[in-house]
Write a protein that holds these residues in place. Structure first.
Motif, PDB file in Angstrom:
ATOM      1  N   ILE A 317     -96.881  25.379  -7.236  1.00  0.00           N
ATOM      2  CA  ILE A 317     -96.364  26.094  -6.067  1.00  0.00           C
ATOM      3  C   ILE A 317     -95.175  25.276  -5.544  1.00  0.00           C
ATOM      4  CG2 ILE A 317     -96.882  26.828  -3.700  1.00  0.00           C
ATOM      5  CD1 ILE A 317     -99.846  27.072  -4.587  1.00  0.00           C
ATOM      6  N   PRO A 318     -93.992  25.890  -5.408  1.00  0.00           N
ATOM      7  CA  PRO A 318     -92.830  25.123  -4.930  1.00  0.00           C
ATOM      8  C   PRO A 318     -93.175  24.397  -3.627  1.00  0.00           C
ATOM      9  CG  PRO A 318     -92.146  27.308  -5.651  1.00  0.00           C
ATOM     10  CD  PRO A 318     -93.649  27.285  -5.693  1.00  0.00           C
ATOM     11  N   ALA A 319     -92.763  23.125  -3.546  1.00  0.00           N
ATOM     12  CA  ALA A 319     -93.138  22.274  -2.407  1.00  0.00           C
ATOM     13  C   ALA A 319     -92.749  22.907  -1.079  1.00  0.00           C
ATOM     14  CB  ALA A 319     -92.480  20.900  -2.568  1.00  0.00           C
ATOM     15  N   GLN A 320     -91.608  23.606  -1.049  1.00  0.00           N
ATOM     16  CA  GLN A 320     -91.147  24.186   0.214  1.00  0.00           C
ATOM     17  C   GLN A 320     -92.108  25.246   0.759  1.00  0.00           C
ATOM     18  OE1 GLN A 320     -87.857  26.113  -2.281  1.00  0.00           O
ATOM     19  NE2 GLN A 320     -87.779  27.350  -0.400  1.00  0.00           N
ATOM     20  N   LEU A 321     -92.940  25.831  -0.120  1.00  0.00           N
ATOM     21  CA  LEU A 321     -93.880  26.872   0.327  1.00  0.00           C
ATOM     22  C   LEU A 321     -95.139  26.273   0.925  1.00  0.00           C
ATOM     23  CD1 LEU A 321     -93.695  29.462  -2.603  1.00  0.00           C
ATOM     24  CD2 LEU A 321     -92.565  29.598  -0.381  1.00  0.00           C
ATOM     25  N   VAL A 324     -99.952  27.346   2.438  1.00  0.00           N
ATOM     26  CA  VAL A 324     -99.927  28.620   3.165  1.00  0.00           C
ATOM     27  C   VAL A 324     -98.925  29.579   2.522  1.00  0.00           C
ATOM     28  CG1 VAL A 324     -99.401  29.710   5.385  1.00  0.00           C
ATOM     29  CG2 VAL A 324    -100.695  27.555   5.317  1.00  0.00           C
ATOM     30  N   GLY A 325     -97.733  29.061   2.205  1.00  0.00           N
ATOM     31  CA  GLY A 325     -96.737  29.893   1.540  1.00  0.00           C
ATOM     32  C   GLY A 325     -97.199  30.337   0.169  1.00  0.00           C
ATOM     33  N   GLY A 326     -97.954  29.478  -0.490  1.00  0.00           N
ATOM     34  CA  GLY A 326     -98.487  29.831  -1.811  1.00  0.00           C
ATOM     35  C   GLY A 326     -99.443  31.001  -1.715  1.00  0.00           C
ATOM     36  N   ASP A 327    -100.278  30.996  -0.692  1.00  0.00           N
ATOM     37  CA  ASP A 327    -101.194  32.122  -0.493  1.00  0.00           C
ATOM     38  C   ASP A 327    -100.426  33.388  -0.124  1.00  0.00           C
ATOM     39  OD1 ASP A 327    -103.525  30.892  -1.170  1.00  0.00           O
ATOM     40  OD2 ASP A 327    -104.128  30.404   0.882  1.00  0.00           O
ATOM     41  N   VAL A 352    -101.317  24.644  -7.067  1.00  0.00           N
ATOM     42  CA  VAL A 352    -100.921  25.491  -8.207  1.00  0.00           C
ATOM     43  C   VAL A 352    -101.516  26.895  -8.050  1.00  0.00           C
ATOM     44  CG1 VAL A 352    -100.828  23.524  -9.822  1.00  0.00           C
ATOM     45  CG2 VAL A 352    -102.919  24.902  -9.697  1.00  0.00           C
ATOM     46  N   TRP A 353    -100.791  27.856  -8.648  1.00  0.00           N
ATOM     47  CA  TRP A 353    -101.392  29.162  -8.923  1.00  0.00           C
ATOM     48  C   TRP A 353    -101.880  29.125 -10.365  1.00  0.00           C
ATOM     49  CZ3 TRP A 353     -95.880  30.093  -7.470  1.00  0.00           C
ATOM     50  CH2 TRP A 353     -95.712  30.334  -6.106  1.00  0.00           C
ATOM     51  N   ALA A 381     -89.357  34.942  -0.601  1.00  0.00           N
ATOM     52  CA  ALA A 381     -89.968  33.838   0.152  1.00  0.00           C
ATOM     53  C   ALA A 381     -88.990  32.681   0.351  1.00  0.00           C
ATOM     54  CB  ALA A 381     -91.223  33.345  -0.573  1.00  0.00           C
ATOM     55  N   GLY A 382     -87.767  32.849  -0.142  1.00  0.00           N
ATOM     56  CA  GLY A 382     -86.749  31.829   0.087  1.00  0.00           C
ATOM     57  C   GLY A 382     -86.652  30.777  -1.001  1.00  0.00           C
ATOM     58  N   VAL A 383     -87.328  30.998  -2.117  1.00  0.00           N
ATOM     59  CA  VAL A 383     -87.237  30.047  -3.230  1.00  0.00           C
ATOM     60  C   VAL A 383     -86.044  30.446  -4.102  1.00  0.00           C
ATOM     61  CG1 VAL A 383     -88.425  29.089  -5.242  1.00  0.00           C
ATOM     62  CG2 VAL A 383     -89.742  29.746  -3.204  1.00  0.00           C
ATOM     63  N   ALA A 384     -85.224  29.442  -4.463  1.00  0.00           N
ATOM     64  CA  ALA A 384     -84.069  29.729  -5.323  1.00  0.00           C
ATOM     65  C   ALA A 384     -84.554  29.914  -6.757  1.00  0.00           C
ATOM     66  CB  ALA A 384     -83.072  28.572  -5.251  1.00  0.00           C
TER      67      ALA A 384
END
Lengths: 403, 403
Positions: A317-321, A324-327, A352-353, A381-384
């Motif tokens: 899961i990208p660190a920036q998420l 909570v963002g991962g869910d 991780v997912w 979600a703002g991930v590049a």
């Protein structure tokens, strides 16, 4: 597209809608015998005692362990993820003196570690998971089987998450009991646990055979024989009694779950018709495409890729998420695209997912659709993410594999 | 038309063919909650803890007993047939000090016998079958519930063979745990065991709650609490863990057998839609017609008819046929007419057939066709049967019942 249970093959769903017959109807007993023969193929074994335990995959595990283990028996469990802990816990509840070998999540256990522990502890049983979905790792078993055989330990393997999608060879690897479930690479629903027992395991368990009170009065006398060994602590999971039910004696035990029997038969029929090696190759192909695809989206992948199961990948899961963002990403995948991806347990929770490519979901359209949807959801979600990076990489993987 | 499993309602077969979703998909958890609410109606209870055990009816029995019983606990089992012996055997495997009250097959236990034994033995648990298909008897439970409540014993009841076809009232009768199966009067396949637990039973079991190794690391801490009581000897049947899975915590345990969940939901939906009292009345009506019908064929009927379950009758095999001839009649019924009637266990083996009228088979056409076929088969076997005697008697029974 989670780590299982997964979408069931429509042919298996249809099989479950067939009418039921009585427990000892010739069609029923013939079907039970067919199931035994089919699962000998699935497990790559000649073991006569190959049948179903009526319950989920976990029921198969417990049936194997409670039937083998007597209180005080020494059991060795190599632990490389959550399901190793589960084996240790179940063995402990059976009264075993449990010893574990633990390696960090994302690795597998080396044969030398097992050999050292077997020599030191002289366990009656070594209990090991093949594929642990919590870490995605696939434990090599041939050396462990050889070590157990050399030193007189019985080897139990939980192949639930791996069988049908990764090589599994009961006899060649000298495995004494293996159990599985339908809800992973076999493309069926949870609720039936295929099991196979070597003649050596059968002897150990039949040494604890006790015919059930209430059945002992059946005329003929031959069914009233009991062995001298300690009574197995469970009636439902007493494999000596379950073998008497599936075998020529047809001694009544539980009432076989007929619809699940039909499902189990159809799962195995489809696998055998495809060819088990071809099914494993299919899981390898689609698993590689998914792995390459998530990497093409710029995502990290967890664990020792040389030992990853073909059918599941743990995606960072990208660190920036954050957790909570991962869910939230999983929520959008499900709500907007109707695609489930998995969460994680223990030390990987929120990190991780887990994305599966197994059974009926080990398909090109399922892989590409998942990657296309994930790209959209991550971007929102703002991930590049590189536009088309996932699908393009997966298509290249397929092209490289000649698919 | 045997004593179960029986022909499954086609609507239940169809329900099982529905696609699967992930374990924690909102549709899945909503469906689980619906199943809990529906089975509260089926069990006539307000018990919050009402759910499914993933396995056959026998799995439900073992889950209840192993979760309640600690080694050394005193357990009292009234035995009036094979399934009483089964409860005693399972309690024994749980390490209980088991005491039984036995009455001859074909009778039920008197409340005075239970009260005397409860006062003398002070058991922690009284475990009783409601309907024992081996004898067709239906044990009255209201007095036993009152006695257990007065003297602080927990009452467990196996209602597999009876529920849906005979009155069953968990709360009114002060039953602490009841379990069932789908394959009798509920008209479904074997493989799922509905269960309900009183708050008192829940407290006893949660006093033994231990979160599974491998799940304890989940952030939040609240899920890592464990109770001080002795660990339950089974993981699969650990009802404290199963309640955490069905409850708001949704703590992962086994992977719910989704197709069987769909089946269980449809069974209960059909029963609730019909009205449970109406379903019991239907079983009474068709059971009476079958009883009258076999008597109209000149056959004897086994057991205390005042306490017979509505849904099954034990029919005397004419002496001239003997056990071998009795089996031949069953064979002809199946081969020539496609109708299964049941054999028997223990002291009744070779002496009676068991004919069911339950679930989807509690139907006028099923009763009349069975009687018509039985007349033909008996006559061909050399038994003197009054022409039309069975069907005529059944029709009179229906007419008397206003049906």
């Amino acid at each position: 597209m989670g780590p299982g249970p997964i979408s069931v093959d429509p042919r298996v769903l249809r099989a479950m809608a067939a009418p039921l017959v009585g427990q000892f109807d010739p069609f029923m007993t013939t079907t039970m015998n067919e199931v035994m023969a089919l699962y000998r193929h699935v497990f790559a074994t000649d073991n006569e005692q190959t049948f179903l335990v009526d319950g989920t995959a976990r029921a198969g595990i417990e049936a194997a362990l409670v039937s083998l283990i007597e209180p005080g028996d020494r059991v060795l469990v190599p632990v490389f993820g959550r399901f190793g802990h589960l084996l240790a816990e179940i063995a402990g509840r059976c009264g075993a003196e449990v010893h574990t070998i633990e390696v960090p999540w994302g690795e597998v256990v080396a044969p030398e570690q097992v050999e050292e522990a077997v020599l030191r502890l002289r366990p009656k049983v070594v209990a090991c998971v093949q594929g642990d979905t919590s870490t995605t790792m696939c434990q090599p078993l041939d050396d462990i089987g050889r070590i157990c055989a050399e030193h007189g330990a019985l080897l139990y393997v939980d192949a639930t998450a791996s069988i049908g999608g990764n090589e599994f060879r009961t006899d060649d690897w000298q495995i004494d009991i293996a159990t599985a479930g339908l809800q992973k690479c076999l493309g069926g629903p949870s609720g039936s646990a295929p099991i196979t027992l070597s003649p050596r395991a059968v002897d150990v368990i039949n040494g604890r055979r006790h015919v059930e009170a209430g059945l002992r009065e059946i005329p003929g006398g031959e069914d009233s024989d009991t062995a001298s060994g300690r009574v197995i602590a469970s009636n439902y999971f007493d494999l000596a009694m379950v073998m008497d039910y599936w075998g020529p004696r047809r001694l009544n035990h539980h009432t076989e779950a007929t619809s699940m029997l039909y499902a189990a038969r159809e799962c195995a029929r489809l696998l055998v018709a495809e060819g088990i090696d071809d099914a494993v190759a299919r899981h390898a192909r689609h698993g590689a495409a998914m792995l390459t695809g998530v990497q093409g989206l710029g995502l990290g992948v967890f664990g020792d890729l040389a030992h990853k199961m073909h059918n599941v990948v743990a995606v960072g899961i990208p660190a920036q998420l954050g957790a909570v963002g991962g869910d939230a990403v999983r929520g959008r995948m499900l709500e907007d695209f109707g695609i489930e991806i998995g969460t994680s347990f223990g030390p990987l929770h929120g990190k991780v997912w887990r994305i599966g490519t197994m059974g009926f979901n080990a398909r090109r359209d399922a892989v590409l659709t998942t990657l296309a949807a994930l790209e959209q959801v991550l971007r929102a979600a703002g991930v590049a993410v590189p536009p088309g990076g996932g699908v393009t990489a997966a298509l290249q993987s397929y092209a490289g594999a000649g698919a």
